[in-house]
Design an enzyme around this catalytic site. Structure first.
Site, PDB file in Angstrom:
ATOM      1  N   TYR A  36       0.638  -1.152  -0.126  1.00  0.00           N
ATOM      2  CA  TYR A  36      -0.013   0.066   0.022  1.00  0.00           C
ATOM      3  C   TYR A  36       0.939   1.191   0.022  1.00  0.00           C
ATOM      4  O   TYR A  36       2.104   1.119   0.160  1.00  0.00           O
ATOM      5  CB  TYR A  36      -0.805   0.090   1.239  1.00  0.00           C
ATOM      6  N   LYS A 149       6.426  -2.108   1.952  1.00  0.00           N
ATOM      7  CA  LYS A 149       5.399  -1.331   2.526  1.00  0.00           C
ATOM      8  C   LYS A 149       3.986  -2.115   2.405  1.00  0.00           C
ATOM      9  O   LYS A 149       3.047  -2.035   1.499  1.00  0.00           O
ATOM     10  CB  LYS A 149       5.049   0.037   1.885  1.00  0.00           C
ATOM     11  N   GLU A 182      12.381   2.572  14.075  1.00  0.00           N
ATOM     12  CA  GLU A 182      11.652   3.674  13.415  1.00  0.00           C
ATOM     13  C   GLU A 182      10.411   3.724  14.234  1.00  0.00           C
ATOM     14  O   GLU A 182      10.488   3.111  15.306  1.00  0.00           O
ATOM     15  CB  GLU A 182      11.375   3.467  11.983  1.00  0.00           C
ATOM     16  N   LEU A 206      10.918   1.084   7.001  1.00  0.00           N
ATOM     17  CA  LEU A 206      10.582   1.569   5.740  1.00  0.00           C
ATOM     18  C   LEU A 206      11.311   2.962   5.129  1.00  0.00           C
ATOM     19  O   LEU A 206      11.666   3.695   5.946  1.00  0.00           O
ATOM     20  CB  LEU A 206       9.089   1.925   5.967  1.00  0.00           C
TER      21      LEU A 206
HETATM   22  C1  LIG Z   1       6.565   1.927   9.491  1.00  0.00           C
HETATM   23  C2  LIG Z   1       6.579   3.156   8.898  1.00  0.00           C
HETATM   24  N1  LIG Z   1       7.691   4.141   8.936  1.00  0.00           N
HETATM   25  C3  LIG Z   1       7.724   5.414   8.220  1.00  0.00           C
HETATM   26  C4  LIG Z   1       6.765   5.857   7.887  1.00  0.00           C
HETATM   27  C5  LIG Z   1       6.652   7.168   7.238  1.00  0.00           C
HETATM   28  O1  LIG Z   1       6.873   7.161   5.714  1.00  0.00           O
HETATM   29  P1  LIG Z   1       6.322   8.322   4.927  1.00  0.00           P
HETATM   30  O2  LIG Z   1       7.218   9.469   5.086  1.00  0.00           O
HETATM   31  O3  LIG Z   1       6.378   7.612   3.390  1.00  0.00           O
HETATM   32  O4  LIG Z   1       4.885   8.467   5.140  1.00  0.00           O
HETATM   33  C6  LIG Z   1       5.463   5.109   7.681  1.00  0.00           C
HETATM   34  C7  LIG Z   1       4.375   5.545   7.220  1.00  0.00           C
HETATM   35  O5  LIG Z   1       3.150   5.302   7.106  1.00  0.00           O
HETATM   36  C8  LIG Z   1       5.380   3.963   8.208  1.00  0.00           C
HETATM   37  O6  LIG Z   1       4.291   3.052   8.215  1.00  0.00           O
END
Ligand SMILES: Cc1ncc(COP(=O)(O)O)c(C=O)c1O
Length: 286
Positions: A36, A149, A182, A206
């Site tokens: 997603y 993701k 994270e 991620l």
């Molecule tokens: C586990 C995780 N880390 C980091 C992020 C931040 O990613 P982004 O900056 O692409 O929204 C998300 C966003 O949903 C996430 O689910």
């Protein structure tokens, strides 16, 4: 349930979100066999669209979902945004391996299912930005390919629930040896001696689109950046901390597990990055 105004598109067919029906044998539903993306729209424009699309392509490739034309999917997203006249909104897009008799291995000849919706969004974080947010730390219970993701989010769900029960907005996740990875739905940056520090890229996290953008922004505004693993106990040594993400944008964190971060106040580097981010968005929608 009082949901924000929305519009959905299922396999190319536009419909109200409430009317979307996903077959019970969809592999996304049964196995979490799906990937997603979540994008932010500012004044009707999809922010960092190409970056999100590249990550989506990587996620699809990593789990071997074939048969999606990402240019067609992008057109459907843009058409949905236009049809609903969305301005400040979020777009959610999920692609599953499709519908097939339940069996773990990949089915032969199954068409992927593509589901997207766009929904009005009011910034839930703005009230927290002035004084900064509180987070907890929590064991990282997830699998070993967090760079994909995927919709398998149980580890994230359990950790954010623990945070919510502690009155906090996020949970910083740590591996068995105490290394921070994270947060549950955001990346994090620490500030050490005026340098921005973030977890090295790899399969434990991620690759956040917002994080990537902030790295480029930091170099533009002259804030040094480096990748470095931080252990949970080292949080007492950082002077500032902030979360980054599509929803959180730049969200200063002033307490971890009830203890102040640095001075316990929103720090100058976080403010600088937030200012630069806001300015970049303002230029984007100009
Ligand atoms: C586990 C995780 N880390 C980091 C992020 C931040 O990613 P982004 O900056 O692409 O929204 C998300 C966003 O949903 C996430 O689910």
């Amino acid at each position: 349930m009082n949901l924000p105004r929305s519009l959905a598109c299922l396999n190319g067919q536009s419909m109200p979100l409430e009317d979307v029906k996903i077959p019970a044998l969809d592999r996304g539903f049964l196995f979490g066999d799906a990937v997603y993306e979540v994008l932010r729209l500012y004044r009707g424009k999809a922010w960092l669209l190409e970056e999100h699309w590249q990550r989506l392509g990587r996620s699809l490739q990593a789990i071997g979902i074939r048969g999606i034309d990402l240019e067609v999917t992008k057109r459907r997203l843009l058409d949905t945004i236009a049809a609903g006249g969305f301005q400040e909104a979020l777009a959610y897009l999920q692609i599953t391996r499709g519908v097939a008799p339940r069996s773990h291995r990949f089915p032969a000849d199954t068409r992927p299912l593509e589901f997207l919706y766009v929904q009005d969004y009011t910034d839930a974080y703005s009230a927290l930005r002035g004084d900064g947010a509180s987070v907890i730390t929590h064991p990282d219970l997830r699998w070993h390919r967090c760079d994909i993701k995927s919709t398998n989010l149980l580890g994230n769900v359990l950790a954010i629930q623990a945070a919510a029960e502690a009155g906090c907005v996020e949970a910083l996740l740590y591996a068995a040896d105490g290394t921070l990875t994270e947060a549950t739905h955001s990346s994090f940056f620490a500030v050490i001696e005026s340098t921005l520090v973030a977890t090295p890229q790899g399969s434990a996290i991620l690759p956040g689109i917002t994080r990537g953008f902030l790295e480029r922004l930091a170099s533009r505004v002259g804030v040094p950046f480096r990748e470095q693993h931080l252990k949970r106990h080292q949080l007492t040594e950082v002077s500032e901390l902030f979360l980054s993400g599509t929803g959180a944008e730049v969200l200063p964190v002033v307490r971890v597990d009830g203890k102040p971060v640095g001075s316990g106040l929103v720090g100058p580097v976080s403010l600088r990055m937030w200012d630069a981010y806001r300015q970049a968005v303002a230029e984007f929608i100009r």
